[in-house]
Design a protein around this motif. Structure first.
Motif, PDB file in Angstrom:
ATOM      1  N   SER A 305       0.816  -1.207   0.000  1.00  0.00           N
ATOM      2  CA  SER A 305       0.000   0.000   0.000  1.00  0.00           C
ATOM      3  C   SER A 305       0.853   1.261   0.000  1.00  0.00           C
ATOM      4  N   VAL A 306       0.643   2.119  -0.996  1.00  0.00           N
ATOM      5  CA  VAL A 306       1.348   3.394  -1.068  1.00  0.00           C
ATOM      6  C   VAL A 306       0.939   4.287   0.096  1.00  0.00           C
ATOM      7  N   VAL A 307      -0.367   4.382   0.340  1.00  0.00           N
ATOM      8  CA  VAL A 307      -0.842   5.322   1.359  1.00  0.00           C
ATOM      9  C   VAL A 307      -0.432   4.893   2.760  1.00  0.00           C
ATOM     10  N   LEU A 308      -0.243   3.602   2.970  1.00  0.00           N
ATOM     11  CA  LEU A 308       0.219   3.144   4.277  1.00  0.00           C
ATOM     12  C   LEU A 308       1.643   3.638   4.543  1.00  0.00           C
ATOM     13  N   ASP A 309       2.483   3.587   3.528  1.00  0.00           N
ATOM     14  CA  ASP A 309       3.832   4.137   3.676  1.00  0.00           C
ATOM     15  C   ASP A 309       3.786   5.645   3.905  1.00  0.00           C
ATOM     16  N   GLU A 310       2.851   6.313   3.261  1.00  0.00           N
ATOM     17  CA  GLU A 310       2.725   7.764   3.439  1.00  0.00           C
ATOM     18  C   GLU A 310       2.302   8.108   4.869  1.00  0.00           C
ATOM     19  N   ALA A 311       1.390   7.326   5.425  1.00  0.00           N
ATOM     20  CA  ALA A 311       0.985   7.543   6.813  1.00  0.00           C
ATOM     21  C   ALA A 311       2.147   7.289   7.762  1.00  0.00           C
ATOM     22  N   LYS A 312       2.992   6.299   7.440  1.00  0.00           N
ATOM     23  CA  LYS A 312       4.175   6.016   8.264  1.00  0.00           C
ATOM     24  C   LYS A 312       5.162   7.183   8.192  1.00  0.00           C
ATOM     25  N   ILE A 313       5.357   7.740   7.005  1.00  0.00           N
ATOM     26  CA  ILE A 313       6.256   8.884   6.847  1.00  0.00           C
ATOM     27  C   ILE A 313       5.790  10.060   7.689  1.00  0.00           C
ATOM     28  N   LEU A 314       4.466  10.234   7.794  1.00  0.00           N
ATOM     29  CA  LEU A 314       3.913  11.338   8.590  1.00  0.00           C
ATOM     30  C   LEU A 314       3.688  10.932  10.045  1.00  0.00           C
ATOM     31  N   ALA A 315       4.197   9.776  10.443  1.00  0.00           N
ATOM     32  CA  ALA A 315       4.217   9.308  11.837  1.00  0.00           C
ATOM     33  C   ALA A 315       2.829   9.280  12.469  1.00  0.00           C
ATOM     34  N   LYS A 316       1.868   8.710  11.745  1.00  0.00           N
ATOM     35  CA  LYS A 316       0.507   8.606  12.257  1.00  0.00           C
ATOM     36  C   LYS A 316       0.271   7.216  12.854  1.00  0.00           C
ATOM     37  N   PRO A 317      -0.315   7.124  14.026  1.00  0.00           N
ATOM     38  CA  PRO A 317      -0.691   5.805  14.571  1.00  0.00           C
ATOM     39  C   PRO A 317      -1.647   5.115  13.601  1.00  0.00           C
ATOM     40  N   ILE A 318      -1.411   3.847  13.340  1.00  0.00           N
ATOM     41  CA  ILE A 318      -2.130   3.135  12.276  1.00  0.00           C
ATOM     42  C   ILE A 318      -2.900   1.952  12.849  1.00  0.00           C
ATOM     43  N   VAL A 319      -4.132   1.797  12.366  1.00  0.00           N
ATOM     44  CA  VAL A 319      -4.900   0.569  12.559  1.00  0.00           C
ATOM     45  C   VAL A 319      -5.087  -0.040  11.182  1.00  0.00           C
ATOM     46  N   VAL A 320      -4.693  -1.300  11.003  1.00  0.00           N
ATOM     47  CA  VAL A 320      -4.743  -1.924   9.684  1.00  0.00           C
ATOM     48  C   VAL A 320      -5.235  -3.360   9.810  1.00  0.00           C
ATOM     49  N   THR A 321      -6.040  -3.788   8.855  1.00  0.00           N
ATOM     50  CA  THR A 321      -6.573  -5.148   8.871  1.00  0.00           C
ATOM     51  C   THR A 321      -5.502  -6.168   8.477  1.00  0.00           C
ATOM     52  N   ASN A 322      -5.717  -7.402   8.893  1.00  0.00           N
ATOM     53  CA  ASN A 322      -4.699  -8.444   8.707  1.00  0.00           C
ATOM     54  C   ASN A 322      -4.828  -9.146   7.357  1.00  0.00           C
ATOM     55  N   TYR A 323      -4.765  -8.362   6.268  1.00  0.00           N
ATOM     56  CA  TYR A 323      -4.762  -8.966   4.937  1.00  0.00           C
ATOM     57  C   TYR A 323      -3.420  -9.686   4.723  1.00  0.00           C
ATOM     58  N   ALA A 324      -3.335 -10.461   3.652  1.00  0.00           N
ATOM     59  CA  ALA A 324      -2.231 -11.417   3.494  1.00  0.00           C
ATOM     60  C   ALA A 324      -0.850 -10.778   3.498  1.00  0.00           C
ATOM     61  N   THR A 325      -0.714  -9.566   2.935  1.00  0.00           N
ATOM     62  CA  THR A 325       0.617  -8.963   2.791  1.00  0.00           C
ATOM     63  C   THR A 325       0.915  -7.898   3.841  1.00  0.00           C
ATOM     64  N   VAL A 326       0.076  -7.772   4.854  1.00  0.00           N
ATOM     65  CA  VAL A 326       0.226  -6.653   5.788  1.00  0.00           C
ATOM     66  C   VAL A 326       1.568  -6.676   6.523  1.00  0.00           C
ATOM     67  N   ASN A 327       2.084  -7.870   6.816  1.00  0.00           N
ATOM     68  CA  ASN A 327       3.340  -7.943   7.571  1.00  0.00           C
ATOM     69  C   ASN A 327       4.553  -7.502   6.764  1.00  0.00           C
ATOM     70  N   ASP A 328       4.375  -7.328   5.455  1.00  0.00           N
ATOM     71  CA  ASP A 328       5.443  -6.748   4.641  1.00  0.00           C
ATOM     72  C   ASP A 328       5.633  -5.265   4.954  1.00  0.00           C
ATOM     73  N   GLN A 329       4.601  -4.632   5.552  1.00  0.00           N
ATOM     74  CA  GLN A 329       4.642  -3.184   5.741  1.00  0.00           C
ATOM     75  C   GLN A 329       4.505  -2.709   7.180  1.00  0.00           C
ATOM     76  N   ILE A 330       3.907  -3.508   8.024  1.00  0.00           N
ATOM     77  CA  ILE A 330       3.639  -3.061   9.387  1.00  0.00           C
ATOM     78  C   ILE A 330       4.220  -4.041  10.406  1.00  0.00           C
ATOM     79  N   ILE A 331       5.040  -3.520  11.303  1.00  0.00           N
ATOM     80  CA  ILE A 331       5.485  -4.293  12.464  1.00  0.00           C
ATOM     81  C   ILE A 331       4.435  -4.062  13.553  1.00  0.00           C
TER      82      ILE A 331
END
Length: 391
Positions: A305-331
């Protein structure tokens, strides 16, 4: 100077579209002559295409078949009959596009006359079919921007085009692993190359203005096209659960799409008119991300997800669903919290973050200390253009 062609449906809001614009802005115009062919010359990101990129005139037949009915002219019959026949013979959108192209559209669309060194179909489907069959190029590469299997791509149509491509690129290791499982015979030409995200540009654009729509506290934001993949129906149901718990919040979505009316009806049926707002497309979504308390991604599936990386760059607390590739982007519990892909799971994650300022601060601190931009990924594109493998 090498001649490069990118083929895309449009530059309407979306992760692949944003990724393409980011890539075009990073490319070296002294080294490459860059053309962009859009099936529809529309979209929020059109104004962000750099001046050194030549946006091609839409071939007349493409304009007739992919534009409005009023533009179809002598191909109106092909457009109507092809679309109806595809609906009869195939059950999914991707397969319908494949059927329509194979039996109707390809017969009407001529070859593109200009010769290219490399042609990129920046998404699968009809842009890939067109690039393989109608573009003259020494090398042809297609991008797969999602988990191929979960996204239910039409394998029976894609196979014959994948066979003819010089490269099949995807945006994360897991997405590439899925492609290799689905197409083991093509494993030697499956490449991993991430979407390009510039942290400097995002941080600069995030302070261009303060969104007047977002006021108060406990603001939740989601960004994406209003389609089933993004799970905004789950978000609305989660908001209903939060309201029943008497929680104070307001949830905003930046985006538009085919499900807007359905989602607006769901908001009304759930009695959430005061708690849930669809803001529509925003040319610059970054001030909205910066202004929110929590960034929520409720997707059913993603590639990277492009926007997930953008939210990380802006240091926003994230809630994300456990879709198959989520662990590639979120610890989990460091960069955000991963929750069950249900309204209850999403509501519980939102409630936990809203109620735990210390956890929010911990996530913000971790994100702010790490670099999530990847401008140097452009070097991989250069290697692929030059015919070198560089994953």
């Amino acid at each position: 100077m090498k001649r490069i062609l990118f083929v895309m449906m449009s530059l309407q809001s979306g992760g692949a579209e944003k990724s393409l614009v980011n890539l075009l802005n990073e490319m070296n115009p002294q080294k490459y002559e860059i053309d962009l062919l859009l099936f529809r010359k529309t979209g929020t990101f059109l104004s962000q295409v750099p001046s050194y990129v030549h946006i091609c005139n839409i071939p007349a037949e493409i304009n007739k078949l992919y534009g409005n009915m009023s533009q179809a002219g002598n191909l109106l019959g092909t457009k109507i009959i092809g679309t109806l026949a595809a609906k009869v013979h195939e059950s999914t959108p991707g397969a319908r596009a494949g059927y329509r192209w194979e039996h109707y559209y390809t017969k009407k669309i001529p070859m593109l006359t200009k010769q290219y060194d490399v042609a990129f179909a920046y998404i699968t489907g009809e842009t890939m079919f067109y690039t393989v069959e109608k573009v003259q190029a020494n090398r042809k590469i297609c991008f797969v921007h999602n988990d191929y299997k979960t996204a239910n791509h039409p394998k029976k149509y894609d196979y014959r085009y994948f066979e003819k491509l010089d490269g099949i690129a995807s945006i994360s290791k897991l997405c590439c692993d899925v492609l290799e499982e689905e197409f083991p015979e093509f494993s030697d030409k499956i490449w991993c190359i991430e979407n390009i995200t510039s942290s400097a540009v995002i941080k600069k654009r995030a302070v261009e203005f303060v969104p007047k729509e977002i006021t108060g506290t406990n603001n939740i934001l989601s960004v994406g096209r209003l389609m089933s993949q993004k799970g905004f129906d789950l978000a609305i149901s989660a908001a209903s659960i939060l309201k029943k718990r008497n929680m104070d919040f307001h949830w905003y979505i930046v985006g538009d799409g085919e499900l807007r009316k359905d989602l607006e009806n769901q908001i009304e049926n759930e009695g959430l008119q005061s708690e849930f707002t669809i803001l529509g497309i925003k040319e610059n979504p970054y001030p909205y991300i910066k202004a929110c308390t929590i960034f929520a991604q409720t997707s059913r599936y993603e590639g990277k997800s492009v926007v997930l990386d953008e939210a990380k760059i802006l240091a926003k607390p994230i809630v994300v669903t456990n879709y198959a590739t989520v662990n590639d982007q979120i610890i989990d519990r460091r960069e955000g919290i991963v929750v069950d892909m249900t309204p209850e799971g999403i509501a519980n994650g939102i409630a936990e973050l809203l109620g735990n300022k210390q956890l929010r601060k911990s996530l913000e601190n971790y994100l702010s200390l790490h670099e999530y931009g990847n401008q140097r990924e452009i070097e991989k594109y250069y290697k692929y253009i030059e015919g070198k493998r560089g994953c």
